[in-house]
Motif scaffolding. Structure first.
Motif, mmCIF file in Angstrom:
data_model
loop_
_atom_site.group_PDB
_atom_site.id
_atom_site.type_symbol
_atom_site.label_atom_id
_atom_site.label_comp_id
_atom_site.label_asym_id
_atom_site.label_seq_id
_atom_site.Cartn_x
_atom_site.Cartn_y
_atom_site.Cartn_z
ATOM 1 N N ASP A 19 0.832 -1.208 0.000
ATOM 2 C CA ASP A 19 0.000 0.000 0.000
ATOM 3 C C ASP A 19 0.861 1.250 0.000
ATOM 4 N N LEU A 20 1.960 1.224 0.737
ATOM 5 C CA LEU A 20 2.900 2.347 0.696
ATOM 6 C C LEU A 20 3.451 2.519 -0.707
ATOM 7 N N ALA A 21 3.611 1.425 -1.439
ATOM 8 C CA ALA A 21 4.145 1.482 -2.796
ATOM 9 C C ALA A 21 3.221 2.249 -3.747
ATOM 10 N N LEU A 22 1.920 2.332 -3.418
ATOM 11 C CA LEU A 22 1.000 3.121 -4.236
ATOM 12 C C LEU A 22 1.291 4.614 -4.116
ATOM 13 N N LEU A 23 1.791 5.036 -2.942
ATOM 14 C CA LEU A 23 2.096 6.443 -2.699
ATOM 15 C C LEU A 23 3.531 6.804 -3.055
ATOM 16 N N ALA A 24 4.440 5.842 -2.872
ATOM 17 C CA ALA A 24 5.879 6.118 -2.928
ATOM 18 C C ALA A 24 6.344 6.843 -4.186
ATOM 19 N N PRO A 25 5.886 6.480 -5.383
ATOM 20 C CA PRO A 25 6.390 7.171 -6.583
ATOM 21 C C PRO A 25 6.016 8.650 -6.640
ATOM 22 N N HIS A 26 5.029 9.045 -5.843
ATOM 23 C CA HIS A 26 4.529 10.425 -5.898
ATOM 24 C C HIS A 26 4.992 11.270 -4.712
ATOM 25 N N LEU A 27 5.680 10.650 -3.766
ATOM 26 C CA LEU A 27 6.160 11.379 -2.594
ATOM 27 C C LEU A 27 7.462 12.096 -2.900
ATOM 28 N N ARG A 28 7.519 13.377 -2.540
ATOM 29 C CA ARG A 28 8.728 14.167 -2.780
ATOM 30 C C ARG A 28 9.182 14.770 -1.456
ATOM 31 N N LYS A 29 10.447 14.577 -1.118
ATOM 32 C CA LYS A 29 10.966 15.109 0.137
ATOM 33 C C LYS A 29 11.216 16.603 -0.002
ATOM 34 N N VAL A 30 10.705 17.380 0.965
ATOM 35 C CA VAL A 30 10.867 18.837 0.948
ATOM 36 C C VAL A 30 11.344 19.307 2.311
ATOM 37 N N VAL A 31 11.994 20.457 2.330
ATOM 38 C CA VAL A 31 12.414 21.105 3.567
ATOM 39 C C VAL A 31 11.292 22.017 4.031
ATOM 40 N N ILE A 32 10.968 21.980 5.319
ATOM 41 C CA ILE A 32 9.996 22.919 5.883
ATOM 42 C C ILE A 32 10.755 23.873 6.809
ATOM 43 N N GLU A 33 10.743 25.131 6.442
ATOM 44 C CA GLU A 33 11.558 26.137 7.123
ATOM 45 C C GLU A 33 10.784 26.829 8.239
ATOM 46 N N ARG A 34 11.512 27.211 9.263
ATOM 47 C CA ARG A 34 10.932 27.886 10.427
ATOM 48 C C ARG A 34 10.099 29.095 10.004
ATOM 49 N N ASP A 35 8.913 29.210 10.576
ATOM 50 C CA ASP A 35 7.965 30.309 10.377
ATOM 51 C C ASP A 35 7.310 30.318 8.999
ATOM 52 N N PRO A 107 -2.992 16.172 -3.642
ATOM 53 C CA PRO A 107 -4.251 15.534 -3.261
ATOM 54 C C PRO A 107 -4.766 14.550 -4.314
ATOM 55 N N VAL A 108 -4.607 14.886 -5.599
ATOM 56 C CA VAL A 108 -5.094 14.009 -6.667
ATOM 57 C C VAL A 108 -4.382 12.660 -6.607
ATOM 58 N N GLN A 109 -3.064 12.685 -6.448
ATOM 59 C CA GLN A 109 -2.297 11.439 -6.398
ATOM 60 C C GLN A 109 -2.621 10.641 -5.140
ATOM 61 N N PHE A 110 -2.789 11.346 -4.017
ATOM 62 C CA PHE A 110 -3.124 10.645 -2.777
ATOM 63 C C PHE A 110 -4.504 9.995 -2.868
ATOM 64 N N LEU A 111 -5.481 10.733 -3.372
ATOM 65 C CA LEU A 111 -6.839 10.206 -3.439
ATOM 66 C C LEU A 111 -6.932 9.025 -4.399
ATOM 67 N N ALA A 112 -6.155 9.058 -5.481
ATOM 68 C CA ALA A 112 -6.148 7.931 -6.412
ATOM 69 C C ALA A 112 -5.651 6.671 -5.711
ATOM 70 N N ALA A 113 -4.603 6.819 -4.897
ATOM 71 C CA ALA A 113 -4.086 5.667 -4.149
ATOM 72 C C ALA A 113 -5.080 5.229 -3.077
ATOM 73 N N GLN A 114 -5.724 6.194 -2.441
ATOM 74 C CA GLN A 114 -6.680 5.872 -1.373
ATOM 75 C C GLN A 114 -7.836 5.027 -1.903
ATOM 76 N N HIS A 115 -8.301 5.327 -3.091
ATOM 77 C CA HIS A 115 -9.417 4.573 -3.657
ATOM 78 C C HIS A 115 -9.057 3.108 -3.894
ATOM 79 N N ARG A 116 -7.781 2.836 -4.046
ATOM 80 C CA ARG A 116 -7.330 1.465 -4.306
ATOM 81 C C ARG A 116 -6.897 0.733 -3.038
#
Length: 253
Positions: A19-35, A107-116
């Motif tokens: 199930d994680l593999a359904l999300l993995a190709p669409h996950l992108r690591k980003v930096v979240i900066e203070r404030d 959201p589109v990529q997440f919801l597509a995986a969620q439906h499956r």
């Protein structure tokens, strides 16, 4: 477990590998900066974020301009995910209070995986229960407990997500925003907490805490809330994994 260590976010770590593999190709690591403001109240949610480190405050803004924090989210949760339940706009403003990193997905990529994936749908229920638990306790705490006890509680929640550092990058303006009180009130409260040595003298824009003294000053809401949320996420993880063996899945590109 090793699978959770590799993933970094407790919600994603709870998913079976397939199930994680359904999300993995669409996950992108980003930096979240203070404030940095990840999304503002009323804005359309453009991305879902699964924090790996750092702390994000969910802020409610009133018509008169006052603000108050309703939740702190770290690697146990997600930002924007409630919009997957139907509403496309964010009910709160999400502001980074401790810098870190996150996995981002549309959201589109997440919801597509969620439906499956029934486990992904169950993961959303786990997150929703944990978030509602925090919102309920914060509402009760705001009504019943002193500003000093509430500030101690927020600082402990943030410290839990600070990777062991006792130096928190928080200004008095930030504390005012978290608590929904005036800066003059924050100045008085910080002075009181320094006198009790729960807070130590530090550089401008940073607070150095003494955790044992801070825990003594906080109301019981901190421990009750922390235990309940951890229980919800931990039990939810057990239900999602169903004993599936962990295997390597590429998480970010």
């Amino acid at each position: 477990m090793d699978h959770a260590t590799r993933v970094g976010n407790r919600l994603l770590a709870a998913l079976p590998p397939a199930d994680l593999a359904l999300l993995a190709p669409h996950l992108r690591k980003v930096v979240i900066e203070r404030d940095s403001v990840l999304v503002r109240s009323g804005d359309r949610v453009e991305h879902f974020l699964f924090p790996l480190s750092g702390a994000i405050a969910a802020i409610t803004e009133l018509p008169n301009g006052q603000t108050v924090a309703t939740a702190i989210i770290g690697h146990e949760g997600a930002v924007g995910l409630t919009s997957a339940l139907g509403a496309s706009r964010s009910p709160t403003t999400a502001i980074v209070r401790l810098p870190g990193s996150a996995l981002q997905i549309s959201p589109v990529q997440f919801l597509a995986a969620q439906h499956r994936s029934p486990p992904i749908r169950s993961m959303m229920q786990v997150f929703t229960r944990s978030l509602l638990t925090q919102l309920q306790h914060v509402a009760a705490c705001n009504a019943l407990h002193s500003v000093e006890a509430r500030l101690a509680r927020w600082l402990l929640h943030i410290h839990d997500r600070a990777n062991g550092s006792d130096l928190l990058p928080l200004t008095q303006e930030t504390l005012s925003e978290l608590l929904g009180v005036r800066r003059t009130t924050i100045t008085h409260v910080v002075s009181t907490m320094r006198a009790s040595r729960a807070l130590k003298s530090s550089q401008r824009g940073q607070l150095e805490i003494d955790r044992p003294r801070l825990e003594a000053m906080a109301c019981e809401c901190y421990k009750v809330m922390s235990r309940k949320i951890d229980r919800i996420v931990s039990h939810g993880a057990v239900g999602l994994v169903h004993g599936a063996p962990a295997r390597s899945v590429p998480l970010a590109r």
